[in-house]
Write a protein that holds these residues in place. Sequence first.
Motif, PDB file in Angstrom:
ATOM      1  N   ARG A  40       0.834  -1.204   0.000  1.00 10.83           N
ATOM      2  CA  ARG A  40       0.000   0.000   0.000  1.00 10.83           C
ATOM      3  C   ARG A  40       0.872   1.258   0.000  1.00 10.83           C
ATOM      4  NH1 ARG A  40      -2.509  -0.903   4.564  1.00 10.83           N
ATOM      5  NH2 ARG A  40      -3.787  -2.492   3.617  1.00 10.83           N
ATOM      6  N   ARG A  41       1.926   1.245   0.835  1.00 11.70           N
ATOM      7  CA  ARG A  41       2.831   2.404   0.869  1.00 11.70           C
ATOM      8  C   ARG A  41       3.559   2.577  -0.457  1.00 11.70           C
ATOM      9  NH1 ARG A  41       5.766   0.553   5.408  1.00 11.70           N
ATOM     10  NH2 ARG A  41       4.113   0.120   6.857  1.00 11.70           N
ATOM     11  N   ALA A  42       3.954   1.478  -1.096  1.00 11.33           N
ATOM     12  CA  ALA A  42       4.640   1.553  -2.390  1.00 11.33           C
ATOM     13  C   ALA A  42       3.703   2.133  -3.452  1.00 11.33           C
ATOM     14  CB  ALA A  42       5.130   0.177  -2.818  1.00 11.33           C
ATOM     15  N   ARG A  43       2.444   1.669  -3.471  1.00 15.07           N
ATOM     16  CA  ARG A  43       1.485   2.217  -4.443  1.00 15.07           C
ATOM     17  C   ARG A  43       1.235   3.691  -4.193  1.00 15.07           C
ATOM     18  NH1 ARG A  43      -1.422  -2.557  -3.257  1.00 15.07           N
ATOM     19  NH2 ARG A  43      -2.844  -1.331  -1.988  1.00 15.07           N
ATOM     20  N   GLU A  44       1.165   4.078  -2.926  1.00 17.68           N
ATOM     21  CA  GLU A  44       0.944   5.484  -2.606  1.00 17.68           C
ATOM     22  C   GLU A  44       2.137   6.332  -3.042  1.00 17.68           C
ATOM     23  OE1 GLU A  44      -0.153   8.323   1.213  1.00 17.68           O
ATOM     24  OE2 GLU A  44      -0.068   6.154   1.457  1.00 17.68           O
ATOM     25  N   ALA A  45       3.355   5.821  -2.854  1.00 25.65           N
ATOM     26  CA  ALA A  45       4.547   6.556  -3.270  1.00 25.65           C
ATOM     27  C   ALA A  45       4.558   6.742  -4.786  1.00 25.65           C
ATOM     28  CB  ALA A  45       5.803   5.819  -2.820  1.00 25.65           C
ATOM     29  N   VAL A  46       4.188   5.705  -5.531  1.00 19.86           N
ATOM     30  CA  VAL A  46       4.133   5.807  -6.992  1.00 19.86           C
ATOM     31  C   VAL A  46       3.079   6.827  -7.401  1.00 19.86           C
ATOM     32  CG1 VAL A  46       3.495   4.545  -9.089  1.00 19.86           C
ATOM     33  CG2 VAL A  46       5.038   3.508  -7.432  1.00 19.86           C
ATOM     34  N   ARG A  47       1.918   6.771  -6.752  1.00 21.53           N
ATOM     35  CA  ARG A  47       0.839   7.698  -7.078  1.00 21.53           C
ATOM     36  C   ARG A  47       1.256   9.151  -6.786  1.00 21.53           C
ATOM     37  NH1 ARG A  47      -3.146   5.134  -4.645  1.00 21.53           N
ATOM     38  NH2 ARG A  47      -2.773   6.104  -2.644  1.00 21.53           N
ATOM     39  N   LEU A  48       1.927   9.372  -5.651  1.00 15.35           N
ATOM     40  CA  LEU A  48       2.384  10.728  -5.313  1.00 15.35           C
ATOM     41  C   LEU A  48       3.463  11.208  -6.279  1.00 15.35           C
ATOM     42  CD1 LEU A  48       2.499  10.494  -1.416  1.00 15.35           C
ATOM     43  CD2 LEU A  48       0.889  11.790  -2.823  1.00 15.35           C
ATOM     44  N   ALA A  49       4.357  10.308  -6.687  1.00 15.36           N
ATOM     45  CA  ALA A  49       5.402  10.691  -7.641  1.00 15.36           C
ATOM     46  C   ALA A  49       4.787  11.075  -8.979  1.00 15.36           C
ATOM     47  CB  ALA A  49       6.399   9.546  -7.822  1.00 15.36           C
ATOM     48  N   ARG A  50       3.782  10.308  -9.428  1.00 17.39           N
ATOM     49  CA  ARG A  50       3.105  10.645 -10.682  1.00 17.39           C
ATOM     50  C   ARG A  50       2.417  11.993 -10.583  1.00 17.39           C
ATOM     51  NH1 ARG A  50       0.327   5.056 -11.402  1.00 17.39           N
ATOM     52  NH2 ARG A  50       1.972   3.911 -12.433  1.00 17.39           N
ATOM     53  N   ALA A  51       1.743  12.211  -9.464  1.00 17.06           N
ATOM     54  CA  ALA A  51       1.040  13.492  -9.274  1.00 17.06           C
ATOM     55  C   ALA A  51       2.036  14.649  -9.273  1.00 17.06           C
ATOM     56  CB  ALA A  51       0.241  13.465  -7.976  1.00 17.06           C
ATOM     57  N   ALA A  52       3.187  14.461  -8.630  1.00 21.04           N
ATOM     58  CA  ALA A  52       4.201  15.512  -8.601  1.00 21.04           C
ATOM     59  C   ALA A  52       4.748  15.784  -9.999  1.00 21.04           C
ATOM     60  CB  ALA A  52       5.339  15.119  -7.653  1.00 21.04           C
ATOM     61  N   ARG A  53       4.978  14.705 -10.787  1.00 19.99           N
ATOM     62  CA  ARG A  53       5.461  14.888 -12.157  1.00 19.99           C
ATOM     63  C   ARG A  53       4.437  15.633 -13.000  1.00 19.99           C
ATOM     64  NH1 ARG A  53       7.345   9.518 -12.022  1.00 19.99           N
ATOM     65  NH2 ARG A  53       5.508   8.877 -13.192  1.00 19.99           N
ATOM     66  N   ARG A  54       3.174  15.240 -12.877  1.00 17.54           N
ATOM     67  CA  ARG A  54       2.123  15.909 -13.654  1.00 17.54           C
ATOM     68  C   ARG A  54       2.013  17.372 -13.271  1.00 17.54           C
ATOM     69  NH1 ARG A  54      -1.939  11.009 -12.800  1.00 17.54           N
ATOM     70  NH2 ARG A  54      -1.227   9.684 -14.499  1.00 17.54           N
ATOM     71  N   GLU A  55       2.121  17.646 -11.988  1.00 19.58           N
ATOM     72  CA  GLU A  55       2.048  19.030 -11.525  1.00 19.58           C
ATOM     73  C   GLU A  55       3.237  19.834 -12.047  1.00 19.58           C
ATOM     74  OE1 GLU A  55       2.244  21.336  -7.286  1.00 19.58           O
ATOM     75  OE2 GLU A  55       1.153  19.424  -7.362  1.00 19.58           O
ATOM     76  N   ALA A  56       4.423  19.241 -12.018  1.00 19.36           N
ATOM     77  CA  ALA A  56       5.611  19.926 -12.525  1.00 19.36           C
ATOM     78  C   ALA A  56       5.487  20.178 -14.025  1.00 19.36           C
ATOM     79  CB  ALA A  56       6.862  19.103 -12.222  1.00 19.36           C
ATOM     80  N   GLU A  57       4.961  19.185 -14.754  1.00 20.17           N
ATOM     81  CA  GLU A  57       4.757  19.377 -16.194  1.00 20.17           C
ATOM     82  C   GLU A  57       3.759  20.484 -16.464  1.00 20.17           C
ATOM     83  OE1 GLU A  57       3.556  15.732 -18.001  1.00 20.17           O
ATOM     84  OE2 GLU A  57       5.416  14.682 -17.465  1.00 20.17           O
ATOM     85  N   ALA A  58       2.693  20.512 -15.694  1.00 23.82           N
ATOM     86  CA  ALA A  58       1.666  21.541 -15.880  1.00 23.82           C
ATOM     87  C   ALA A  58       2.243  22.930 -15.593  1.00 23.82           C
ATOM     88  CB  ALA A  58       0.470  21.261 -14.984  1.00 23.82           C
ATOM     89  N   ARG A  59       3.026  23.022 -14.518  1.00 18.14           N
ATOM     90  CA  ARG A  59       3.643  24.312 -14.202  1.00 18.14           C
ATOM     91  C   ARG A  59       4.643  24.714 -15.274  1.00 18.14           C
ATOM     92  NH1 ARG A  59       6.450  23.574  -9.189  1.00 18.14           N
ATOM     93  NH2 ARG A  59       5.436  21.604  -9.018  1.00 18.14           N
TER      94      ARG A  59
END
Length: 79
Positions: A40-59
Amino acid sequence: MEASQKAMPDTGYRREHTVYEYEIAKNRSADLIRRADDERRAREAVRLARAARREAEARGAEHESHSRRPHRPRFARAV
């Protein structure tokens, strides 16, 4: 006691064996819970990393598209 049921001699073996099985089951359950938490923690880390990448791309895309500086010079260079 019915005739179809056999009397089990009370040797104490079954009681110890049951406690042993209980301990194995308890350890197995704890292990499965730990593994589930790790996954569960590994999936959450992957999900947070994806969200951070998407946010960085959007910015990044927002800054580039709204930048006042042109991507190429307006005028040709004088030779």
